[in-house]
Enzyme design. Structure first.
Site, PDB file in Angstrom:
ATOM      1  N   GLU A  92       3.146  -6.019   7.364  1.00 23.30           N
ATOM      2  CA  GLU A  92       2.635  -4.889   7.928  1.00 23.30           C
ATOM      3  C   GLU A  92       3.076  -4.709   9.374  1.00 23.30           C
ATOM      4  O   GLU A  92       3.243  -3.809   9.879  1.00 23.30           O
ATOM      5  CB  GLU A  92       1.022  -5.045   7.979  1.00 23.30           C
ATOM      6  CG  GLU A  92       0.419  -4.792   6.699  1.00 23.30           C
ATOM      7  CD  GLU A  92       0.164  -6.016   5.842  1.00 23.30           C
ATOM      8  OE1 GLU A  92      -0.618  -5.793   4.900  1.00 23.30           O
ATOM      9  OE2 GLU A  92       0.626  -7.031   6.206  1.00 23.30           O
ATOM     10  N   ALA A 142       0.826  -1.201   0.098  1.00 22.46           N
ATOM     11  CA  ALA A 142       0.009   0.077   0.010  1.00 22.46           C
ATOM     12  C   ALA A 142       0.873   1.413  -0.152  1.00 22.46           C
ATOM     13  O   ALA A 142       2.078   1.128   0.488  1.00 22.46           O
ATOM     14  CB  ALA A 142      -0.983  -0.148   1.098  1.00 22.46           C
ATOM     15  N   GLY A 183      -0.918  -5.093   0.837  1.00 27.15           N
ATOM     16  CA  GLY A 183      -2.086  -4.788  -0.086  1.00 27.15           C
ATOM     17  C   GLY A 183      -1.944  -5.423  -1.304  1.00 27.15           C
ATOM     18  O   GLY A 183      -2.965  -5.967  -1.822  1.00 27.15           O
ATOM     19  N   GLU A 237      -2.759  -9.111  -0.656  1.00 27.84           N
ATOM     20  CA  GLU A 237      -4.214  -9.058  -0.476  1.00 27.84           C
ATOM     21  C   GLU A 237      -5.011  -9.137  -1.478  1.00 27.84           C
ATOM     22  O   GLU A 237      -6.056  -9.839  -1.912  1.00 27.84           O
ATOM     23  CB  GLU A 237      -4.796  -8.063   0.602  1.00 27.84           C
ATOM     24  CG  GLU A 237      -4.109  -8.332   1.990  1.00 27.84           C
ATOM     25  CD  GLU A 237      -4.049  -6.934   3.007  1.00 27.84           C
ATOM     26  OE1 GLU A 237      -4.878  -7.282   4.007  1.00 27.84           O
ATOM     27  OE2 GLU A 237      -3.966  -6.018   2.494  1.00 27.84           O
TER      28      GLU A 237
END
Length: 293
Positions: free
Chosen positions: A165, A98, A142, A145
């Site tokens: 993360e 991200a 992300g 994901e």
């Protein structure tokens, strides 16, 4: 006119490095909306291709990118000529995570009140057309994901997945802890999420995260994804939608409930035109001409 042609050439030079392959599939392409952070095309009949295109940021995911991605997904999902969608990135990165610059200054109230990151799950919540992730390079945070949200995941053996993360003082926020655990089991997912360790495309195949691991580079990967997408797009749309729905239900229901749900849709398909077309064509040893109804 000359200025527009020059602008298109400039965009092409900054796009992800798939020009050699896309040149071979260009005859199938059609006009597509213009986006800032993604590229879209129709490289094969019935197949929509979305390429994440923030090369300088290794395709880092941001709210503006997801706004465009969701719009492109909706456009393909609502297009009756599209039977399958592929999401891919560059040779170096599917999406390396991200956009930290967007997230770093957020307060709890801002993130909570604005429901930050919730629109990132649009793919899994609203898109009915089958979606294939074609992952080369980094798919971290992300990016991992997003790949896990897709219905089918293909990757190169050298792809790199991970949920790092914890190294940033936070946790996965777009479903990583849930989908990764369902894919590889609690113990292995716990180890990866608590340590932030990456895992390879080869491991993704061995653990069942990836449906197929491709040796070679991005072009070979995309070629395999296109073959599968074109195969899916060649079947009855109504049957494909039902098949995707019952497989997804298996992740939410008990075995008995899932079998009963499957049977109800199976019975329902006997009311479709394509069930009659498909079975009649099989009996007559002919190729079915689907009505998608």
């Amino acid at each position: 006119m000359f200025a527009r042609r020059c602008a298109r050439l400039a965009i092409a030079r900054t796009a992800v490095p798939l020009t050699s392959y896309l040149a071979r599939v260009r005859p199938y392409s059609s006009a597509a909306p213009s986006y800032e952070h993604i590229l879209t095309s129709i490289p094969k009949p019935g197949v929509g291709l979305i390429t994440l295109n923030r090369p300088k940021a290794l395709n880092a995911l941001s709210s503006p990118l997801f706004k465009e991605l969701n719009a492109a997904l909706d456009n393909y999902d609502n297009d009756k000529s599209i039977g399958a969608i592929i999401i891919t990135g560059s040779e170096k990165a599917f999406a390396a995570g991200a956009d930290i610059k967007e997230m770093a200054p957020l307060s709890f109230s801002a993130a909570y009140n604005d429901n930050f990151i919730a629109p990132w799950s649009h793919l899994s919540n609203a898109i009915r057309t089958p979606v294939i992730a074609a992952v080369s390079g980094y798919a971290l945070g992300g990016g991992c994901e997003l790949a896990l949200m897709c219905d089918i995941l293909y990757c190169t053996s050298k792809a790199s997945f991970g949920q790092p993360e914890v190294k940033l003082g936070t946790i996965p926020g777009a479903g990583g802890s849930q989908r990764l655990t369902r894919a590889i089991g609690k113990s292995r997912a716990m180890e990866l999420i608590l340590t932030g360790r990456n895992f390879s495309g080869k491991e993704a195949g061995e653990w069942g995260v990836a449906a197929r691991v491709v040796e070679g580079g991005k072009d070979e990967l995309l070629e395999e994804a296109l073959k599968t997408a074109e195969t899916i797009a060649g079947y009855s749309r109504v049957a494909v939608l039902a098949a995707k729905e019952v497989v997804n239900k298996s992740q939410e229901l008990s075995l008995r409930e899932g079998v009963e749900y499957e049977r109800s849709l199976f019975h329902g398909l006997f009311g479709s035109k394509d069930q009659k077309i498909g079975m009649t064509a099989f009996a007559e040893k002919k190729k079915p001409e689907w009505s998608h109804e």
